[in-house]
Design an enzyme around this catalytic site. Structure first.
Site, PDB file in Angstrom:
ATOM      1  N   ARG A   1      32.375  38.722  41.755  1.00 53.98           N
ATOM      2  CA  ARG A   1      32.635  37.324  42.147  1.00 53.98           C
ATOM      3  C   ARG A   1      32.166  36.992  43.573  1.00 53.98           C
ATOM      4  O   ARG A   1      31.546  35.968  43.825  1.00 53.98           O
ATOM      5  CB  ARG A   1      34.150  37.073  42.038  1.00 53.98           C
ATOM      6  CG  ARG A   1      34.638  35.745  42.603  1.00 53.98           C
ATOM      7  CD  ARG A   1      36.170  35.710  42.523  1.00 53.98           C
ATOM      8  NE  ARG A   1      36.765  34.672  43.349  1.00 53.98           N
ATOM      9  CZ  ARG A   1      37.205  33.499  42.906  1.00 53.98           C
ATOM     10  NH1 ARG A   1      37.056  33.187  41.634  1.00 53.98           N
ATOM     11  NH2 ARG A   1      37.771  32.630  43.721  1.00 53.98           N
TER      12      ARG A   1
ATOM     13  N   HIS B   1      30.231  31.586  43.050  1.00 51.28           N
ATOM     14  CA  HIS B   1      30.855  32.799  42.514  1.00 51.28           C
ATOM     15  C   HIS B   1      29.875  33.477  41.561  1.00 51.28           C
ATOM     16  O   HIS B   1      29.409  32.868  40.594  1.00 51.28           O
ATOM     17  CB  HIS B   1      32.165  32.464  41.787  1.00 51.28           C
ATOM     18  CG  HIS B   1      33.248  32.032  42.735  1.00 51.28           C
ATOM     19  ND1 HIS B   1      34.145  31.033  42.435  1.00 51.28           N
ATOM     20  CD2 HIS B   1      33.567  32.469  43.980  1.00 51.28           C
ATOM     21  CE1 HIS B   1      34.975  30.870  43.464  1.00 51.28           C
ATOM     22  NE2 HIS B   1      34.646  31.722  44.409  1.00 51.28           N
TER      23      HIS B   1
ATOM     24  N   GLU C   1      34.258  22.420  36.788  1.00 57.43           N
ATOM     25  CA  GLU C   1      34.516  23.723  36.157  1.00 57.43           C
ATOM     26  C   GLU C   1      33.938  23.586  34.763  1.00 57.43           C
ATOM     27  O   GLU C   1      34.503  22.892  33.910  1.00 57.43           O
ATOM     28  CB  GLU C   1      36.026  24.017  36.096  1.00 57.43           C
ATOM     29  CG  GLU C   1      36.669  24.298  37.440  1.00 57.43           C
ATOM     30  CD  GLU C   1      36.388  25.707  37.964  1.00 57.43           C
ATOM     31  OE1 GLU C   1      35.783  26.509  37.226  1.00 57.43           O
ATOM     32  OE2 GLU C   1      36.771  25.985  39.106  1.00 57.43           O
TER      33      GLU C   1
ATOM     34  N   HIS D   1      31.145  25.255  39.053  1.00 56.63           N
ATOM     35  CA  HIS D   1      31.816  26.538  38.790  1.00 56.63           C
ATOM     36  C   HIS D   1      32.003  26.682  37.283  1.00 56.63           C
ATOM     37  O   HIS D   1      31.664  25.792  36.522  1.00 56.63           O
ATOM     38  CB  HIS D   1      33.216  26.535  39.425  1.00 56.63           C
ATOM     39  CG  HIS D   1      33.230  26.543  40.925  1.00 56.63           C
ATOM     40  ND1 HIS D   1      33.664  27.627  41.651  1.00 56.63           N
ATOM     41  CD2 HIS D   1      32.872  25.612  41.832  1.00 56.63           C
ATOM     42  CE1 HIS D   1      33.585  27.364  42.942  1.00 56.63           C
ATOM     43  NE2 HIS D   1      33.103  26.140  43.090  1.00 56.63           N
TER      44      HIS D   1
ATOM     45  N   GLU E   1      29.768  33.449  37.492  1.00 60.31           N
ATOM     46  CA  GLU E   1      29.805  32.174  36.766  1.00 60.31           C
ATOM     47  C   GLU E   1      28.383  31.717  36.432  1.00 60.31           C
ATOM     48  O   GLU E   1      27.881  30.734  36.966  1.00 60.31           O
ATOM     49  CB  GLU E   1      30.588  31.150  37.606  1.00 60.31           C
ATOM     50  CG  GLU E   1      32.029  31.609  37.849  1.00 60.31           C
ATOM     51  CD  GLU E   1      32.787  30.805  38.910  1.00 60.31           C
ATOM     52  OE1 GLU E   1      32.275  29.768  39.367  1.00 60.31           O
ATOM     53  OE2 GLU E   1      33.908  31.232  39.284  1.00 60.31           O
TER      54      GLU E   1
END
Length: 417
Positions: free
Chosen positions: A234, A176, A378, A304, A179
């Site tokens: 994104r 993405h 994440e 991510h 990020e």
């Protein structure tokens, strides 16, 4: 006739100017019940809300923390609606443009040079891949696994002392575009691997006995766009048939229950899945590479941001994978190890119950093709900065994450056949 020309010219100039986010806000709302959750869903129908967490309206449920971005124009009516319905909210970011500019809070040692303490644009990353191969020819090689829609190369760095038959871990960053902390980690990993080989016992053992395939930027076109045109972009940059909207969410484009969620069908949505599984050149390049190395790849790790989670399959079902206990144990110890450095707390678990249900993800796909240890990090933070983590936090984020990745790699070396 003269009237048309200036308008055309204005349109052209506007198209080139990067998107600005002056006085745009990011709200955090926690709906207490379904009624309040539905209010947010209704607001999303009548306003342009860019969901930061979760990544789409339909995931919104009671007692979930929801972060969304809203324009200056709409922010007052949103605020009024939340107040009228007695909803608990806070404003995480008051001026998005200001936060975007504040991200770059580390001074450059040498202007224009690649730095591990700063965010690097695509050109710097490409030059860096060349430098790593040149500096460490016996340990790093660069493989072009394909090209993007806009014909940018997709480079994987093979890091390790062994041949291709050795056990391997595939890692990707930047699926993405917005990020940015994710590609920063992949660069840090390669740097630390080459720098500490022969000095750090664990890293030396890992590199002597296994290979790491590292894709520093998965979504190259989107990443470039997020630097040059729209910081909050994104998706990738592919054109969609019968739609003016650009881009596919590469992490909805894998052949893993690809068709199971209706809301991923809209090309204008941030989570658009694409016209078919693996329709995107980037996805296809990665899946082809992984399939051709399936004998050796024992783990898949994707990075991510944000929310500080360590996730494993599944995303598309609440059914648990057959080796759930094993994955759970690795994730638990991994998050404990990560916290030893700066006490950063991560939660862990299957995607669907820990985060929210997703279809077509790389993680579930990799698991289903036979890689039984697949994880998604994440990275930081928990929402204060969201996607706009300042550069001053890059190194600490990378250092703690590296501890967890080394633990996972050690586990793979010892426990997989």
């Amino acid at each position: 006739m003269w009237f048309i020309l200036p308008v055309g010219l204005i349109a052209t100039t506007l198209a080139i100017a990067p998107v600005r986010f002056d006085r745009e806000k990011v709200f955090r709302v926690k709906p207490q019940d379904e009624k309040q959750a539905n209010i947010i869903k209704d607001l999303a129908k009548t306003n342009q809300l860019d969901f930061w967490y979760p990544d789409a309206t339909h995931h919104v449920t009671a007692n979930m923390t929801i972060d969304f971005q809203v324009s200056e124009k709409e922010s007052q009516s949103i605020q009024s609606a939340l107040d009228q319905n007695n909803m608990h909210y806070e404003i995480l970011i008051h001026d998005l443009q200001e936060e975007i500019e504040k991200q770059f809070d580390v001074k450059e040692d040498i202007p224009g040079r690649h730095s591990y303490a700063k965010y690097n644009n695509w050109d710097k990353i490409v030059a860096w891949t060349e430098k790593m191969v040149h500096k460490h020819p016996d340990m790093v090689s660069r493989i072009k696994i394909g090209a993007t829609v806009e014909d940018n190369p997709l480079y994987v760095l093979k890091v390790g002392k062994g041949d291709e038959r050795r056990k391997a871990i595939f890692m990707d960053c930047g699926i993405h575009a917005r990020e940015w902390i994710s590609p920063a980690f992949c660069q840090w990993f390669v740097y630390q691997a080459t720098k500490t080989y022969g000095k750090n016992k664990i890293m030396t053992k890992l590199l002597d006995r296994m290979n790491f395939y590292v894709l520093p930027v998965f979504n190259v076109d989107g990443y470039i766009w997020s630097w040059t045109q729209n910081r909050m972009w994104r998706k990738n940059r592919s054109k969609n048939q019968n739609s003016k909207c650009i881009g596919t969410d590469l992490n909805r484009n894998f052949n893993a229950s690809w068709n199971s969620f209706q809301n991923t069908k809209n090309p204008c949505a941030n989570i658009y899945r694409g016209p078919k599984p693996e329709s995107e050149k980037e996805t296809k390049a990665v899946t082809d590479f992984i399939r051709s190395h399936l004998k050796s790849i024992k783990a898949y790790i994707t990075f991510h941001s944000y929310s500080q989670m360590l996730l494993f399959p599944y995303g598309y079902t609440s059914k648990l994978p057959s080796n759930h206990e094993d994955l759970d144990k690795v994730a638990k110890i991994g998050t404990d190890v990560l916290a030893t450095r700066y006490e950063t707390r991560y939660i862990y678990g299957p995607i669907a119950s820990t985060c929210y249900p997703t279809s077509g993800s790389s993680l579930d796909w990799a698991y289903n093709v036979g890689i039984k240890h697949t994880f998604a990090f994440e990275l930081r933070d928990k929402g204060k900065y969201g996607f706009l983590l300042p550069e001053s936090l890059i190194k600490s984020t990378c250092k703690e994450t590296l501890l967890a990745v080394k633990f996972i790699a050690k586990y793979i070396l010892k426990h997989t056949s």
